[in-house]
Design a protein around this motif. Structure first.
Motif, PDB file in Angstrom:
ATOM      1  N   ILE A 105       0.857  -1.185   0.000  1.00  0.00           N
ATOM      2  CA  ILE A 105       0.000   0.000   0.000  1.00  0.00           C
ATOM      3  C   ILE A 105       0.894   1.235   0.000  1.00  0.00           C
ATOM      4  O   ILE A 105       1.686   1.448   0.923  1.00  0.00           O
ATOM      5  CB  ILE A 105      -0.930   0.016   1.223  1.00  0.00           C
ATOM      6  N   ALA A 106       0.787   2.046  -1.040  1.00  0.00           N
ATOM      7  CA  ALA A 106       1.579   3.264  -1.128  1.00  0.00           C
ATOM      8  C   ALA A 106       0.839   4.461  -0.547  1.00  0.00           C
ATOM      9  O   ALA A 106       1.461   5.404  -0.046  1.00  0.00           O
ATOM     10  CB  ALA A 106       1.946   3.556  -2.587  1.00  0.00           C
ATOM     11  N   TYR A 107      -0.492   4.438  -0.641  1.00  0.00           N
ATOM     12  CA  TYR A 107      -1.282   5.578  -0.164  1.00  0.00           C
ATOM     13  C   TYR A 107      -2.707   5.111   0.075  1.00  0.00           C
ATOM     14  O   TYR A 107      -3.243   4.301  -0.677  1.00  0.00           O
ATOM     15  CB  TYR A 107      -1.262   6.701  -1.218  1.00  0.00           C
ATOM     16  N   VAL A 108      -3.322   5.625   1.136  1.00  0.00           N
ATOM     17  CA  VAL A 108      -4.715   5.323   1.452  1.00  0.00           C
ATOM     18  C   VAL A 108      -5.527   6.602   1.308  1.00  0.00           C
ATOM     19  O   VAL A 108      -5.230   7.619   1.946  1.00  0.00           O
ATOM     20  CB  VAL A 108      -4.867   4.761   2.876  1.00  0.00           C
ATOM     21  N   GLU A 109      -6.530   6.560   0.444  1.00  0.00           N
ATOM     22  CA  GLU A 109      -7.380   7.727   0.217  1.00  0.00           C
ATOM     23  C   GLU A 109      -8.193   8.019   1.477  1.00  0.00           C
ATOM     24  O   GLU A 109      -8.846   7.139   2.039  1.00  0.00           O
ATOM     25  CB  GLU A 109      -8.329   7.457  -0.960  1.00  0.00           C
ATOM     26  N   PRO A 110      -8.165   9.288   1.972  1.00  0.00           N
ATOM     27  CA  PRO A 110      -8.953   9.627   3.168  1.00  0.00           C
ATOM     28  C   PRO A 110     -10.439   9.348   2.965  1.00  0.00           C
ATOM     29  O   PRO A 110     -10.978   9.528   1.867  1.00  0.00           O
ATOM     30  CB  PRO A 110      -8.693  11.131   3.328  1.00  0.00           C
ATOM     31  N   ASN A 111     -11.081   8.880   4.011  1.00  0.00           N
ATOM     32  CA  ASN A 111     -12.521   8.593   4.016  1.00  0.00           C
ATOM     33  C   ASN A 111     -12.917   7.465   3.067  1.00  0.00           C
ATOM     34  O   ASN A 111     -14.096   7.295   2.766  1.00  0.00           O
ATOM     35  CB  ASN A 111     -13.332   9.850   3.684  1.00  0.00           C
ATOM     36  N   SER A 112     -11.952   6.714   2.603  1.00  0.00           N
ATOM     37  CA  SER A 112     -12.241   5.579   1.731  1.00  0.00           C
ATOM     38  C   SER A 112     -12.544   4.345   2.590  1.00  0.00           C
ATOM     39  O   SER A 112     -12.305   4.334   3.802  1.00  0.00           O
ATOM     40  CB  SER A 112     -11.040   5.290   0.827  1.00  0.00           C
ATOM     41  N   PRO A 113     -13.064   3.272   1.982  1.00  0.00           N
ATOM     42  CA  PRO A 113     -13.268   2.031   2.739  1.00  0.00           C
ATOM     43  C   PRO A 113     -11.980   1.534   3.402  1.00  0.00           C
ATOM     44  O   PRO A 113     -12.005   1.039   4.534  1.00  0.00           O
ATOM     45  CB  PRO A 113     -13.756   1.055   1.666  1.00  0.00           C
ATOM     46  N   ALA A 114     -10.843   1.663   2.693  1.00  0.00           N
ATOM     47  CA  ALA A 114      -9.569   1.226   3.261  1.00  0.00           C
ATOM     48  C   ALA A 114      -9.205   2.037   4.491  1.00  0.00           C
ATOM     49  O   ALA A 114      -8.722   1.498   5.500  1.00  0.00           O
ATOM     50  CB  ALA A 114      -8.473   1.325   2.204  1.00  0.00           C
TER      51      ALA A 114
END
Length: 396
Positions: free
Chosen positions: A317-326
């Motif tokens: 994982i390089a980046y997690v989108e804010p407010n996303s399911p992840a």
């Protein structure tokens, strides 16, 4: 793990799982999960006339002019009014060329931009197909139809940022002439095609060329197209959304872009994409795609030793989108996804495919390796945002 997160984000090209993105841009799907919307997928034949086979016409000196005369009434001019926020300096001594001599505040003001594009009726009830970028952000959409002195005000039926397609509708006073959708898959490279549109507000411009190539990738801003028709028919600003036709007058593509680095290099969205996207725009107003919300690396094995990752299998994982399911599930940059629902993941493409096969609202179980600590996370997939999704530049 801030050190690993920063170095990975700086080193990788993102693959946004669930956002259909490669390299931070967008991937035009060649297949959509029929159950993605939780229902039976609508069919193109419900909304448009689709050619069962290319019509055979005798070729002669009047072939192109005859096609143009026949199809032109279905081609429309679109004028979109787009309000834009700009900052204007409040100082009376502000010079737009040299700036303010005595300071002053920047005041937000709204400026109106007018965008001109093209579209065409695909349904006699007044439904028009065009590009999403032609009407994106518009507060008012006017459609100029041949035979009518005044424009019609259109409403938006559906848009899809990813494939750059949109459907709008006018209240038609009578059945409108509509075009037949042809088959881009069976249109060979070298086939003659005709483009009709309004380049630079030059109404009803006709250009002719051939299909130069198929399956071309192209990046424009935050959009990444991967499956475009390339054509030598001249396409310019204002042609966007217009039809690319075969010599039978069937639409085989939607004129979309032109290369600014050469002449005779235009691009169109193939009808193979339209066949999948248009029914969902008509029925739902958007395309239903499950979204996980992470950007991942495409080559974990080569990065294992460089960044001391815990495993060479899986994807990082390089980046997690804010407010996303992840993000809601607690996933973090630097962690490694090794399995989905117990099935081993070995590549970014494989993880992308696994997510695509799910439906919006379904749950998946991810097996995660965080510096040797292995655990599972249950993630509820959401509807993918209908807009640009990009990985921000890493902080120094």
């Amino acid at each position: 793990m801030p050190t690993i997160s920063r170095t990975i984000a700086a080193a990788v090209v993102g693959f946004a799982v669930g956002a259909g993105a490669v390299g931070g841009g967008f991937y035009t799907y060649d297949h959509l999960n029929p159950s993605a919307a939780g229902q039976t997928a609508p069919n193109i034949h419900q909304y448009a006339t689709v050619a069962s086979a290319p019509a055979t016409l005798p070729l002669g000196p009047d072939t192109i002019s005859n096609v143009v005369q026949r199809v032109s009434p279905a081609v429309v001019k679109i004028v979109a009014t787009v309000p834009q926020q700009v900052n204007i300096n409040s100082s009376p001594f502000f010079n737009p060329f040299f700036g303010s001599l005595f300071g002053g505040n920047l005041l937000p003001q709204t400026q109106i931009q007018t965008d001109i594009g093209t579209g065409f009726f695909f349904n006699p009830a007044g439904y028009i197909l065009t590009n999403d970028h032609v009407i994106q952000g518009a507060s008012k959409i006017q459609v100029y139809v041949k035979g009518y002195s005044q424009p019609f005000t259109a409403t938006v039926v559906g848009t899809d940022y990813q494939t750059d397609l949109a459907v709008i509708k006018i209240n038609a006073p009578k059945p409108m002439p509509s075009l037949v959708l042809g088959n881009s898959n069976t249109t060979p490279v070298g086939a003659w095609v005709i483009a009709i549109g309004n380049p630079y507000d030059l109404n009803d411009t006709v250009t002719v060329g051939v299909i130069s190539a198929k399956g071309r990738p192209l990046t424009i801003g935050s959009r990444n197209y991967t499956n475009l028709l390339q054509t030598s028919a001249a396409i310019n600003p204002g042609n966007s959304g217009g039809p690319l036709l075969n010599l039978a007058g069937q639409v085989v593509g939607i004129n979309t872009a032109v290369s600014t680095q050469g002449q005779g290099i235009g691009f169109a969205i193939p009808t193979s994409t339209v066949d999948q996207i248009l029914p969902q725009l008509m029925k739902y107003g958007h395309v239903s795609r499950p979204w996980l919300g992470v950007f991942i690396t495409t080559d974990n094995a080569s990065m294992k030793s460089q960044y001391n990752l815990p495993t060479a299998s899986g994807v990082v994982i390089a980046y997690v989108e804010p407010n996303s399911p992840a993000a809601q599930a607690g996933l973090s940059a630097g962690e490694v996804i090794t399995a989905v629902n117990g099935q081993t993941v070995s590549s970014a493409n494989q993880l992308q495919t696994m997510v695509e096969r799910q439906s919006v609202g379904s749950q998946i179980t991810l097996t995660v390796n965080d510096q040797g600590h292995i655990f599972t996370k249950t993630v509820t997939l959401a509807q993918e945002p209908n807009g640009p999704i990009t990985m921000p530049s890493p902080s120094p």
